[in-house]
Enzyme design. Structure first.
Site, mmCIF file in Angstrom:
data_model
loop_
_atom_site.group_PDB
_atom_site.id
_atom_site.type_symbol
_atom_site.label_atom_id
_atom_site.label_comp_id
_atom_site.label_asym_id
_atom_site.label_seq_id
_atom_site.Cartn_x
_atom_site.Cartn_y
_atom_site.Cartn_z
ATOM 1 N N HIS A 196 42.444 28.507 38.278
ATOM 2 C CA HIS A 196 42.423 29.971 38.349
ATOM 3 C C HIS A 196 43.131 30.546 37.122
ATOM 4 O O HIS A 196 44.351 30.427 36.988
ATOM 5 C CB HIS A 196 43.120 30.411 39.636
ATOM 6 C CG HIS A 196 42.953 31.857 39.957
ATOM 7 N ND1 HIS A 196 42.410 32.774 39.072
ATOM 8 C CD2 HIS A 196 43.246 32.566 41.075
ATOM 9 C CE1 HIS A 196 42.391 33.967 39.636
ATOM 10 N NE2 HIS A 196 42.882 33.874 40.840
ATOM 11 N N GLU A 215 35.011 36.396 51.256
ATOM 12 C CA GLU A 215 34.048 36.770 50.221
ATOM 13 C C GLU A 215 32.613 36.417 50.634
ATOM 14 O O GLU A 215 31.695 37.216 50.435
ATOM 15 C CB GLU A 215 34.397 36.067 48.908
ATOM 16 C CG GLU A 215 33.419 36.412 47.788
ATOM 17 C CD GLU A 215 33.749 35.717 46.476
ATOM 18 O OE1 GLU A 215 34.657 34.862 46.461
ATOM 19 O OE2 GLU A 215 33.095 36.033 45.469
ATOM 20 N N PHE A 270 45.328 40.336 43.687
ATOM 21 C CA PHE A 270 46.486 40.764 44.481
ATOM 22 C C PHE A 270 46.651 42.268 44.272
ATOM 23 O O PHE A 270 46.602 42.765 43.147
ATOM 24 C CB PHE A 270 47.764 40.073 43.968
ATOM 25 C CG PHE A 270 48.066 38.736 44.600
ATOM 26 C CD1 PHE A 270 47.147 38.078 45.406
ATOM 27 C CD2 PHE A 270 49.304 38.132 44.384
ATOM 28 C CE1 PHE A 270 47.459 36.847 45.979
ATOM 29 C CE2 PHE A 270 49.617 36.906 44.950
ATOM 30 C CZ PHE A 270 48.702 36.264 45.747
ATOM 31 N N LYS A 288 35.952 28.003 39.691
ATOM 32 C CA LYS A 288 37.387 27.672 39.695
ATOM 33 C C LYS A 288 37.619 26.253 40.193
ATOM 34 O O LYS A 288 38.697 25.698 39.987
ATOM 35 C CB LYS A 288 38.170 28.673 40.552
ATOM 36 C CG LYS A 288 38.307 30.059 39.923
ATOM 37 C CD LYS A 288 39.231 30.953 40.728
ATOM 38 C CE LYS A 288 39.312 32.360 40.150
ATOM 39 N NZ LYS A 288 38.140 33.199 40.499
ATOM 40 N N CYS A 347 44.287 39.370 39.358
ATOM 41 C CA CYS A 347 43.241 38.388 39.073
ATOM 42 C C CYS A 347 41.870 39.025 38.867
ATOM 43 O O CYS A 347 40.891 38.320 38.613
ATOM 44 C CB CYS A 347 43.209 37.354 40.181
ATOM 45 S SG CYS A 347 44.837 36.594 40.384
ATOM 46 N N HIS A 355 34.529 34.642 43.464
ATOM 47 C CA HIS A 355 35.949 34.652 43.111
ATOM 48 C C HIS A 355 36.587 33.349 43.604
ATOM 49 O O HIS A 355 37.351 32.718 42.866
ATOM 50 C CB HIS A 355 36.640 35.869 43.712
ATOM 51 C CG HIS A 355 38.073 35.984 43.299
ATOM 52 N ND1 HIS A 355 38.449 36.181 41.992
ATOM 53 C CD2 HIS A 355 39.241 35.882 43.999
ATOM 54 C CE1 HIS A 355 39.772 36.213 41.905
ATOM 55 N NE2 HIS A 355 40.276 36.021 43.108
#
Lengths: 82, 414
Positions: B341, B315, B402, B336, B164, B304
């Site tokens: 996403h 985050e 990931f 998002k 991502c 993110h």
């Protein structure tokens, strides 16, 4: 059910048009796949795969190289149906 | 004059769940719209997939691309081409020597529709029915290969993969290509097309997707106490990067500078972020240092923030670790919440949002936050856009993937 020459030409023109974006009426019997229709080898194999599916025939790789023009392909497919 | 070129953004392109181009997407984002919808298919009944919604792109490729392109390109490549053409035209179709033009377009997952369609064909109909274009369609470098072909980009065509974070890493690599002197202009971005039952089932199996089937538009809710996972989206974002000198010489319109790139790896866990946020902090610090930006100039962060319990707060703690008390005047946006996403497309689309925010001095909203998580430590832009200050300003776009990949990009006013 056997397809006539005209039906094979019309079906082939649709396949070529889908693959290349050319109008179906540009796919004429005397046109060369490579020189006139600008079809590369990978596209030719794609067209062959779709044509085999559509017309229920088998076109071995060693025969594909002899199919220079659209007319050659129509003749081959019509004959292979027999 | 510095020997390392400044890099500016001169073109933007996108196709997203909010719109078929940047203007429509940005307007919908400022209006706080959600791109998530119930899927019109039988995947839940047929396969038992527990999630019945996603954020599909708003304008289908068959409304934009020629038929041969639709047949020759995996959907991930189709989206990339749509975004690239818009970005290139938006930049004024710069005249540039092909050897000085680069392309970097990433996908997190690759041509999965083609891969799985090919497997279906093989199992159901045998090898003779396999389409000859299958390999060039499924390869993960296919989007960038077609971009390179279309534009004649010969300085290099690259497809970095970092889940991502891929789209942001692609833009970072594009910046580096210009800074290192390998190119004057680089087309860079990310794309993804994974709204297919297999990846949906796989994400559901990892327990990372929101299960809010009765309210798709309210499902992506970063920082809300009721958040329960991310919403799968799709689409592409592409930017045209250019050396400031090259852009000035041709009188190009400049949106913003892409001033800093920070990369790091957690080396902690295959899917979970390091709870201490060390990798995220390192990426942001490196990006800010490279940009030469003071903490008090950072006025906006595009987070993110995927709407997961753990990720969102890790985050924001990292942001506070980096900016300290200067965090208090940051406008934090989690877009998002509206787009879902986009996986490999996310970092690119969110860079576009950060560029637009800096250029228009307007931070987009975060929707669906009815009750903010009490542990949220950064001021959040909720429901309506927030004006950003005049003068020199900077924004950070964070993208994490990931595998522990962290990318922070710093965008500054031109």
């Amino acid at each position: 059910m056997a397809y006539t020459d005209q039906e094979v030409l019309a079906g082939l023109a649709e396949i070529v048009s889908e693959e290349t974006g050319l109008p179906t009426d540009a796919v004429l019997l005397e046109k060369s796949f490579t020189d006139d229709l600008d079809i590369d080898s990978l596209s030719m194999m794609t067209i062959v795969t779709h044509a085999e599916d559509k017309f229920g025939v088998r076109i071995p790789d060693e025969d594909v190289k002899n199919l220079t023009t659209v007319g050659d392909a129509v003749t081959y497919i019509t004959g292979a149906q027999a | 004059m510095s020997s390392v070129p400044d890099v500016v953004v001169t073109g933007l392109g996108a196709t997203t769940p909010l719109g078929g181009d940047v203007a429509t997407t940005w307007a919908a984002a400022l209006a706080g719209e959600s791109g998530a919808r119930t899927l019109e298919n039988d995947w839940a009944e047929t396969y038992g997939i527990p999630v019945t919604f996603a954020a599909q792109i708003k304008v289908a490729p068959d409304q934009v691309l020629a038929r041969p392109e639709l047949k020759r390109m995996d959907p991930s490549t189709q989206y990339a081409m749509i975004a690239t053409r818009e970005a290139w035209a938006d930049a004024g179709s710069p005249e540039v020597d092909g050897e000085r033009l680069g392309a970097v377009v990433s996908s997190g997952i690759g041509g999965i529709w083609t891969t799985l369609d090919g497997w279906d064909t093989l199992r159901e109909r045998g090898a003779r029915r396999m389409l000859p274009m299958t390999v060039p369609m499924l390869m993960p470098n296919s989007p960038v290969a077609y971009v390179s072909l279309e534009l004649g980009a010969q300085a290099g065509a690259h497809a970095l993969v970092s889940a991502c974070a891929s789209g942001a890493e692609a833009i970072g690599y594009g910046v580096d290509m210009i800074r290192s002197g390998r190119a004057d202009v680089v087309v860079a971005g990310g794309t993804e097309a994974t709204i297919h039952p297999m990846p949906m089932a796989a994400f559901a199996a990892s327990r990372t997707l929101s299960l809010r089937n009765d309210d798709p538009q309210g499902a992506s809710r970063p920082y809300d106490v009721q958040r329960d996972g991310f919403v799968l989206g799709e689409g592409a974002g592409v930017v045209v990067l250019e050396s400031a000198e090259h852009a000035a010489a041709r009188g190009a319109r400049v949106y913003a500078r892409l001033a800093g790139v920070g990369l790091s790896a957690d080396a902690y866990h295959i899917t979970s972020p390091d709870p201490e946020g060390r990798g995220q902090v390192a990426a942001m610090r490196r990006a800010l240092a490279e940009a030469g930006v003071a903490h008090h100039d950072v006025v906006h962060v595009n987070a993110h923030a995927t709407s997961t319990k753990v990720g969102d707060l890790t985050e924001t703690r990292s942001i506070r670790s980096v900016l300290g008390s200067d965090t208090d005047h940051v406008a934090l946006s989690a877009t998002k919440s509206m787009t879902g996403h986009l996986l490999g497309g996310a970092g690119a689309l969110e860079t576009i949002f950060a560029v637009k925010a800096v250029h228009e001095r307007l931070a987009p909203p975060t929707i669906n936050v009815t009750e903010p998580d009490p542990e949220l430590e950064v001021p959040l832009v909720r429901d309506t856009p927030q004006k950003l200050p005049d003068g020199d300003i900077a924004a950070i776009n964070n993208s994490f993937g990931f595998g522990g990949h962290n990318v922070a990009l710093v965008v500054t006013s031109a």
